[in-house]
Write an enzyme that holds these catalytic residues in place. Structure first.
Site, PDB file in Angstrom:
ATOM      1  N   THR A  12       0.833  -1.207   0.000  1.00 33.71           N
ATOM      2  CA  THR A  12       0.000   0.000   0.000  1.00 33.71           C
ATOM      3  C   THR A  12       0.871   1.262   0.000  1.00 33.71           C
ATOM      4  OG1 THR A  12      -0.046  -0.151   2.402  1.00 33.71           O
ATOM      5  CG2 THR A  12      -1.948  -1.044   1.233  1.00 33.71           C
ATOM      6  N   ASP A 179      19.179  -1.400  -7.218  1.00 37.23           N
ATOM      7  CA  ASP A 179      19.726  -0.051  -7.276  1.00 37.23           C
ATOM      8  C   ASP A 179      19.145   0.489  -8.574  1.00 37.23           C
ATOM      9  OD1 ASP A 179      21.378   2.175  -8.064  1.00 37.23           O
ATOM     10  OD2 ASP A 179      22.722   1.566  -6.451  1.00 37.23           O
ATOM     11  N   HIS A 180      18.167   1.375  -8.482  1.00 36.48           N
ATOM     12  CA  HIS A 180      17.402   1.657  -9.704  1.00 36.48           C
ATOM     13  C   HIS A 180      18.245   2.345 -10.781  1.00 36.48           C
ATOM     14  CE1 HIS A 180      16.603   5.384  -7.480  1.00 36.48           C
ATOM     15  NE2 HIS A 180      16.516   5.946  -8.657  1.00 36.48           N
ATOM     16  N   HIS A 242      24.363   4.460  -5.732  1.00 39.95           N
ATOM     17  CA  HIS A 242      24.159   4.739  -7.159  1.00 39.95           C
ATOM     18  C   HIS A 242      25.450   5.120  -7.899  1.00 39.95           C
ATOM     19  CE1 HIS A 242      20.098   4.541  -5.893  1.00 39.95           C
ATOM     20  NE2 HIS A 242      20.033   5.745  -5.384  1.00 39.95           N
TER      21      HIS A 242
HETATM   22  P1  NAD Z   1       5.673   4.198   2.456  1.00 40.69           P
HETATM   23  O1  NAD Z   1       5.808   4.756   3.840  1.00 40.69           O
HETATM   24  O2  NAD Z   1       4.850   4.905   1.467  1.00 40.69           O
HETATM   25  O3  NAD Z   1       5.127   2.704   2.543  1.00 40.69           O
HETATM   26  C1  NAD Z   1       5.547   1.820   3.535  1.00 40.69           C
HETATM   27  C2  NAD Z   1       4.805   0.508   3.422  1.00 40.69           C
HETATM   28  O4  NAD Z   1       5.263  -0.291   4.505  1.00 40.69           O
HETATM   29  C3  NAD Z   1       3.290   0.600   3.523  1.00 40.69           C
HETATM   30  O5  NAD Z   1       2.689  -0.294   2.617  1.00 40.69           O
HETATM   31  C4  NAD Z   1       3.018   0.137   4.951  1.00 40.69           C
HETATM   32  O6  NAD Z   1       1.763  -0.508   5.089  1.00 40.69           O
HETATM   33  C5  NAD Z   1       4.126  -0.849   5.165  1.00 40.69           C
HETATM   34  N1  NAD Z   1       4.441  -1.021   6.584  1.00 40.69           N
HETATM   35  C6  NAD Z   1       4.779  -0.070   7.495  1.00 40.69           C
HETATM   36  N2  NAD Z   1       4.897  -0.616   8.723  1.00 40.69           N
HETATM   37  C7  NAD Z   1       4.656  -1.943   8.583  1.00 40.69           C
HETATM   38  C8  NAD Z   1       4.614  -3.035   9.488  1.00 40.69           C
HETATM   39  N3  NAD Z   1       4.850  -2.904  10.793  1.00 40.69           N
HETATM   40  N4  NAD Z   1       4.319  -4.246   8.994  1.00 40.69           N
HETATM   41  C9  NAD Z   1       4.073  -4.405   7.686  1.00 40.69           C
HETATM   42  N5  NAD Z   1       4.080  -3.423   6.778  1.00 40.69           N
HETATM   43  C10 NAD Z   1       4.368  -2.197   7.230  1.00 40.69           C
HETATM   44  O7  NAD Z   1       7.191   4.013   1.953  1.00 40.69           O
HETATM   45  P2  NAD Z   1       7.707   3.906   0.431  1.00 40.69           P
HETATM   46  O8  NAD Z   1       8.016   5.272  -0.069  1.00 40.69           O
HETATM   47  O9  NAD Z   1       6.801   3.044  -0.360  1.00 40.69           O
HETATM   48  O10 NAD Z   1       9.132   3.202   0.598  1.00 40.69           O
HETATM   49  C11 NAD Z   1       9.301   1.837   0.896  1.00 40.69           C
HETATM   50  C12 NAD Z   1      10.774   1.513   0.922  1.00 40.69           C
HETATM   51  O11 NAD Z   1      11.351   1.735  -0.347  1.00 40.69           O
HETATM   52  C13 NAD Z   1      11.582   2.372   1.904  1.00 40.69           C
HETATM   53  O12 NAD Z   1      12.582   1.570   2.476  1.00 40.69           O
HETATM   54  C14 NAD Z   1      12.220   3.417   1.035  1.00 40.69           C
HETATM   55  O13 NAD Z   1      13.443   3.865   1.572  1.00 40.69           O
HETATM   56  C15 NAD Z   1      12.452   2.629  -0.239  1.00 40.69           C
HETATM   57  N6  NAD Z   1      12.503   3.467  -1.422  1.00 40.69           N
HETATM   58  C16 NAD Z   1      11.444   4.285  -1.772  1.00 40.69           C
HETATM   59  C17 NAD Z   1      11.500   5.028  -2.927  1.00 40.69           C
HETATM   60  C18 NAD Z   1      10.324   5.900  -3.350  1.00 40.69           C
HETATM   61  O14 NAD Z   1      10.424   6.430  -4.461  1.00 40.69           O
HETATM   62  N7  NAD Z   1       9.289   6.062  -2.586  1.00 40.69           N
HETATM   63  C19 NAD Z   1      12.627   4.964  -3.746  1.00 40.69           C
HETATM   64  C20 NAD Z   1      13.675   4.118  -3.386  1.00 40.69           C
HETATM   65  C21 NAD Z   1      13.597   3.380  -2.217  1.00 40.69           C
END
Ligand code: NAD
Length: 484
Positions: A12, A179-180, A242
């Site tokens: 989500t 690593d995108h 990166h």
């Molecule tokens: P977000 O906060 O939007 O989503 C976090 C997700 O983790 C949610 O689906 C939430 O339900 C879930 N979550 C939180 N606590 C939880 C728990 N206790 N048990 C189970 N699920 C749980 O974060 P995001 O932006 O989607 O990022 C996710 C990961 O990807 C992070 O580690 C972030 O550093 C990495 N990341 C994000 C991006 C980006 O563009 N958003 C880019 C590169 C890396």
């Protein structure tokens, strides 16, 4: 390609909505997903699979590279998705998840090939991996794979600890670290560019190359992410992962098109040849910067310290420029310069390769030959050569030969990477040896920043970074190319 289940932790979250579902959907349209597959999305809030599918449809409308215009294709894709609640720390939830995965496997007649994608905060990586193991979800009669995103550790010690934990549940060959940058088409092109073009292959070494410059500059500031960024800085956010990955990709020497193992070995060789930074060398080779107030496109913007959520007096780095040496047969004496920053004048990720001046003493200009690889936002390549100007007394002047990829139909990084992970090709992922060696390289810099033994240069927002960064190249008789 094997039929399989794709389990998405953090289903989500923001990354899932913006990147992962659109990638899966576009792969589905391109017939690059297995014939039968099941997606299980996990989140913390109760909702039905039908409601969740509608949320995914909305995300696709907003973020998909292709317009969503065929309702039958959309529906077929959505029908592969089931949603369930999971708290990463609750072991019982993994047992429920396992029942759902198994019932879908039976329903769709899918073998027990399971891909686990952890799109969650890094503190959950080890908890989830271990719970996958303990719940039996990871004991499959087919294959299992784990995809994780950066950040992979906060320093050398925490990265090693995380890897130890993950390796209790997954073998290194089963871990796909995204690593995108490695998914970007022009980065994926580097090995081909060098190995399939004899004219470049012949020149690709210290005999002909004077220096290599890798820049990743952003125009945005810290935005809403001060909480994360102030503890990370450009060095952890960009350089350790990166930019060192791009450095490996541009400097590894492959005898031909390499497979995943060969690429992994060559990248490791590069990292092992990187000259380690001794404490006394750091201030001379690493420029640390932080943006001050300035102008972006004619509008005033605040400095880093005045951004919401940034602690008073923070010494966090929003800019890094550094000089590196690869002490091996091909690259000794060629400086590699890496630069990244926020609130820079231009948004651009590019590699510039400057060739040596073999025509010294003849009728030459001061313009060297350049090969420029544009990675983002415009994908392309250009070469700078010299020619006579017939209108100006035949004086020599540079000409630029351009190739631009028409970005419209090009798959996004996440599509390339998920496609590779699904078919078990780890060429364009960060392998543990590389990650560990990168942290090893960066750790003395982190320590020096911690001790505050490296000057923190202010640079105005909207500039090309601190003057010290220009000075770094000027010391060697070079300059950053293409700065406007
Ligand atoms: P977000 O906060 O939007 O989503 C976090 C997700 O983790 C949610 O689906 C939430 O339900 C879930 N979550 C939180 N606590 C939880 C728990 N206790 N048990 C189970 N699920 C749980 O974060 P995001 O932006 O989607 O990022 C996710 C990961 O990807 C992070 O580690 C972030 O550093 C990495 N990341 C994000 C991006 C980006 O563009 N958003 C880019 C590169 C890396």
């Amino acid at each position: 390609m094997d039929n399989m289940t794709f389990v998405l932790f953090g289903g989500t979250g923001d990354l899932a909505k913006r990147k992962i579902y659109p990638a899966l959907y576009n792969l589905f349209i391109d017939k690059k997903m297995p014939e039968a597959f099941s997606i299980i999305a996990l989140g913390r809030r109760e909702q039905s699979s039908a409601d969740f599918q509608q949320n995914v449809a909305k995300s696709l409308q907003t973020f998909s590279r292709r317009t969503v215009n065929d309702p039958a294709v959309l529906e077929a894709f959505l029908q592969t998705i089931r949603y369930t609640v999971l708290d990463a720390n609750q072991v019982e939830d993994y047992h429920k998840l396992r029942s759902l995965v198994e019932s879908r496997e039976q329903e769709l007649n899918i073998p027990q090939n399971r891909m686990f994608y952890l799109s969650v905060a890094p503190e959950f990586f080890d908890v989830i991996a271990l719970n996958i193991k303990d719940s039996g979800l990871g004991s499959t009669s087919g294959w299992k794979r784990l995809i994780i995103e950066k950040p992979f550790g906060h320093d050398l010690q925490s990265a090693r600890h995380l890897n130890e934990q993950l390796s209790k549940a997954f073998d290194e060959s089963e871990v796909y670290r995204i690593d995108h940058y490695l998914g970007k088409p022009m980065v994926q092109n580097l090995e081909i560019l060098e190995s399939s073009n004899p004219i470049l292959k012949a020149l690709w070494s210290n005999h002909h190359i004077a220096n290599v410059q890798i820049t990743a500059s952003e125009t945005v500031g810290v935005e809403e992410r001060a909480g994360y960024y102030d503890n990370s800085g450009a060095i952890r956010d960009m350089v350790q992962n990166h930019l060192l990955q791009v450095l490996m990709m541009v400097s590894m020497r492959l005898p031909g098109r390499g497979d995943a193992n060969e690429v992994r070995m060559k990248k490791k060789n590069v990292m092992q040849s990187l000259r380690p930074l001794q404490k006394e060398d750091i201030a001379k080779n690493v420029i640390r910067g932080q943006y001050a107030a300035g102008q972006m496109q004619g509008k005033p913007v605040p400095g880093y310290l005045d951004e919401p959520g940034v602690p008073a007096g923070s010494k966090n780095d929003t800019f890094i420029a550094t000089r590196l040496w690869i002490d091996n047969y091909f690259w000794s004496d060629v400086p590699f310069y890496i630069r990244t920053g926020k609130r820079m004048k231009e948004k651009s990720t590019r590699i510039v390769i400057e060739f040596k001046e073999p025509l010294k003493g003849q009728n030459t200009t001061n313009d060297p030959n350049l090969l420029v690889i544009e990675i983002n936002p415009n994908e392309g390549i250009f070469m700078q050569l010299n020619k006579k100007n017939p209108r100006n007394d035949s004086k020599l002047e540079p000409m630029r030969i351009h190739f631009h990829e028409n970005g419209k139909d090009v798959p996004e990084a996440y599509e390339n990477l998920i496609f590779d992970a699904v078919r078990g090709d780890s060429t364009f992922f960060a392998h543990w040896d590389e990650v560990e060696l990168s942290w090893q390289y960066v750790q003395p810099i982190l320590d020096a920043f911690e001790e505050d033994s490296v000057p923190l240069h202010q640079y105005p927002a909207g500039s090309n970074g601190p003057e010290a960064s220009d000075q770094l190249l000027a010391e060697d008789g070079f300059k950053w190319w293409l700065d406007t």
